[in-house]
Design a protein around this motif. Structure first.
Motif, short mmCIF file in Angstrom:
data_model
loop_
_atom_site.label_atom_id
_atom_site.label_comp_id
_atom_site.label_asym_id
_atom_site.label_seq_id
_atom_site.Cartn_x
_atom_site.Cartn_y
_atom_site.Cartn_z
N LYS A 124 3.46 -4.60 -16.97
CA LYS A 124 4.25 -4.33 -15.75
C LYS A 124 3.35 -4.29 -14.53
CE LYS A 124 6.87 -0.94 -13.17
NZ LYS A 124 7.91 0.08 -13.12
N TRP A 125 2.26 -3.53 -14.62
CA TRP A 125 1.46 -3.32 -13.43
C TRP A 125 0.57 -4.52 -13.10
CZ3 TRP A 125 3.33 -0.27 -10.11
CH2 TRP A 125 4.14 0.78 -10.54
N GLN A 126 0.27 -5.35 -14.08
CA GLN A 126 -0.39 -6.63 -13.78
C GLN A 126 0.54 -7.52 -12.95
OE1 GLN A 126 -1.45 -7.81 -17.78
NE2 GLN A 126 -3.59 -7.19 -17.50
N ARG A 127 1.82 -7.52 -13.31
CA ARG A 127 2.82 -8.28 -12.53
C ARG A 127 2.94 -7.72 -11.11
NH1 ARG A 127 8.35 -8.61 -16.11
NH2 ARG A 127 7.54 -9.63 -17.97
N GLU A 128 2.93 -6.39 -11.01
CA GLU A 128 3.12 -5.74 -9.71
C GLU A 128 2.01 -6.07 -8.73
OE1 GLU A 128 5.51 -3.65 -8.39
OE2 GLU A 128 6.81 -4.07 -10.09
N ILE A 129 0.79 -6.27 -9.23
CA ILE A 129 -0.33 -6.59 -8.33
C ILE A 129 0.00 -7.85 -7.54
CG2 ILE A 129 -2.69 -7.49 -8.27
CD1 ILE A 129 -3.44 -5.51 -10.42
N ALA A 130 0.43 -8.91 -8.25
CA ALA A 130 0.72 -10.18 -7.56
C ALA A 130 1.83 -10.00 -6.53
CB ALA A 130 1.12 -11.23 -8.60
N GLY A 131 2.87 -9.27 -6.88
CA GLY A 131 3.98 -9.06 -5.95
C GLY A 131 3.56 -8.29 -4.72
N LYS A 132 2.79 -7.24 -4.92
CA LYS A 132 2.36 -6.41 -3.79
C LYS A 132 1.37 -7.16 -2.90
CE LYS A 132 3.46 -1.92 -5.74
NZ LYS A 132 4.54 -1.66 -4.76
N GLU A 133 0.54 -8.00 -3.50
CA GLU A 133 -0.41 -8.78 -2.69
C GLU A 133 0.33 -9.80 -1.82
OE1 GLU A 133 -3.30 -10.12 -5.56
OE2 GLU A 133 -4.63 -8.42 -5.11
N ARG A 134 1.42 -10.37 -2.36
CA ARG A 134 2.24 -11.30 -1.56
C ARG A 134 2.87 -10.58 -0.38
NH1 ARG A 134 3.84 -13.42 -6.50
NH2 ARG A 134 5.75 -12.18 -6.51
N VAL A 135 3.44 -9.41 -0.62
CA VAL A 135 4.07 -8.63 0.46
C VAL A 135 3.04 -8.26 1.51
CG1 VAL A 135 5.22 -6.46 1.02
CG2 VAL A 135 5.91 -7.74 -1.02
N LEU A 136 1.88 -7.84 1.05
CA LEU A 136 0.81 -7.44 1.98
C LEU A 136 0.39 -8.61 2.86
CD1 LEU A 136 -0.93 -4.99 2.72
CD2 LEU A 136 -2.61 -5.77 1.04
N ALA A 137 0.26 -9.80 2.28
CA ALA A 137 -0.13 -10.99 3.05
C ALA A 137 0.91 -11.30 4.13
CB ALA A 137 -0.29 -12.18 2.11
N GLN A 138 2.20 -11.14 3.79
CA GLN A 138 3.26 -11.38 4.77
C GLN A 138 3.21 -10.35 5.90
OE1 GLN A 138 6.65 -11.23 2.18
NE2 GLN A 138 6.53 -13.39 1.61
N LEU A 139 2.99 -9.09 5.55
CA LEU A 139 2.92 -8.04 6.56
C LEU A 139 1.73 -8.24 7.49
CD1 LEU A 139 3.78 -4.87 4.41
CD2 LEU A 139 5.28 -6.06 6.01
N GLU A 140 0.64 -8.71 6.93
CA GLU A 140 -0.58 -8.93 7.74
C GLU A 140 -0.35 -10.00 8.81
OE1 GLU A 140 -3.29 -7.28 7.72
OE2 GLU A 140 -3.63 -6.38 5.76
N LYS A 141 0.59 -10.93 8.52
CA LYS A 141 0.85 -12.03 9.46
C LYS A 141 1.84 -11.63 10.56
CE LYS A 141 0.25 -15.63 5.94
NZ LYS A 141 0.99 -16.55 5.06
N ALA A 142 2.52 -10.52 10.38
CA ALA A 142 3.56 -10.12 11.34
C ALA A 142 2.96 -9.86 12.72
CB ALA A 142 4.26 -8.85 10.83
N GLU A 143 3.72 -10.22 13.75
CA GLU A 143 3.24 -10.02 15.12
C GLU A 143 3.03 -8.54 15.40
OE1 GLU A 143 5.39 -11.94 18.25
OE2 GLU A 143 5.55 -13.83 17.16
N GLU A 144 4.01 -7.73 14.99
CA GLU A 144 3.84 -6.28 15.10
C GLU A 144 3.65 -5.72 13.70
OE1 GLU A 144 6.64 -4.13 17.44
OE2 GLU A 144 6.80 -5.71 18.95
N LYS A 145 2.41 -5.57 13.32
CA LYS A 145 2.07 -5.18 11.96
C LYS A 145 2.53 -3.74 11.68
CE LYS A 145 -2.00 -6.51 10.77
NZ LYS A 145 -3.48 -6.50 10.58
#
Length: 232
Positions: free
Chosen positions: A191-212
């Protein structure tokens, strides 16, 4: 799946129901669980609660077909409003919903006087386990058992709670589950190996946001650090 052969997920939920319990199964899905437990003489009485008319009628039909109308009452009601004081319920199962929804069902049940803390809660959230554990702690429940299992390529957690001596949990224990964190079995790791990939994707999207959203970014970064530490 039917009343004779439950899914592995529901069978494991049922395994945590005490012998001779008076059970309320909320969101009962054809009343499969209470019917199966009654046929095995595991429980003495049950309420099958449904909020939607179609599933309510399916549950009624299943109970009639099984010849259990004297032992299982099917009620059309919202959440724990299906429980009446005269039912003397001492175990409640809520399975197959999001943790946030289960939390709101429990909170409404508490506000409406449908639960008094004497019941064992057997909860199987599909997501949002942390918010559910937080509600349990806020309401002075102890998490006495937890289980994690994989079925049909999905991973499920079961949380069993009772009111006992107050226990405090760390943020990590609320996030992973105090018992699951100690055991760290193969499904937990998966479960938590899967969660790493998902959370890293979300983090990458948030990092790109104009208002982080700094608070959200910090939260996910912290969670990623916890997961990697636990899996190390």
């Amino acid at each position: 799946m039917n009343e004779q052969e439950l899914s592995q997920r529901l069978a494991r939920v049922g395994s945590h129901v005490p012998q001779d319990a008076r059970l309320a199964d909320i969101g009962s899905d054809h009343a499969y669980l209470p019917v199966a437990l009654m046929l095995k003489n595991k429980i003495t009485f049950a309420v099958a609660g449904e909020v939607v008319k179609g599933p309510f009628q399916s549950a009624e039909k299943q109970v009639r077909k099984s010849g259990l109308t004297d032992q299982i009452v099917v009620r059309l009601a919202d959440g724990l409003d299906a429980i009446e004081e005269t039912d003397r319920i001492n175990a409640i199962t809520i399975a197959g919903m999001g943790g946030t929804l289960i939390r709101s069902i429990l909170e409404a049940g508490k506000q409406h006087g449908r639960i008094n803390g004497s019941e064992r809660l057997i909860l199987q959230p599909n997501v949002g386990e942390k918010t559910l554990r937080e509600w349990l702690v806020e309401n002075e429940y102890t998490i006495i058992e937890e289980e994690i299992l994989a079925e049909n390529k999905k991973i499920y957690e079961i949380i069993v709670a009772e009111k006992q001596e107050p226990v405090s949990y760390s943020d990590q224990e609320l996030f992973f589950g105090p018992h699951l964190l100690k055991e760290k079995n193969d499904v937990f790791i998966q479960k938590w190996q899967r969660e790493i990939a998902g959370k890293e994707r979300v983090l990458a999207q948030l990092e790109k946001a104009e208002e982080k959203p700094l608070e959200k970014v910090a939260e996910i970064q912290t969670q990623l650090a916890w997961i990697k530490e636990v899996l190390a």
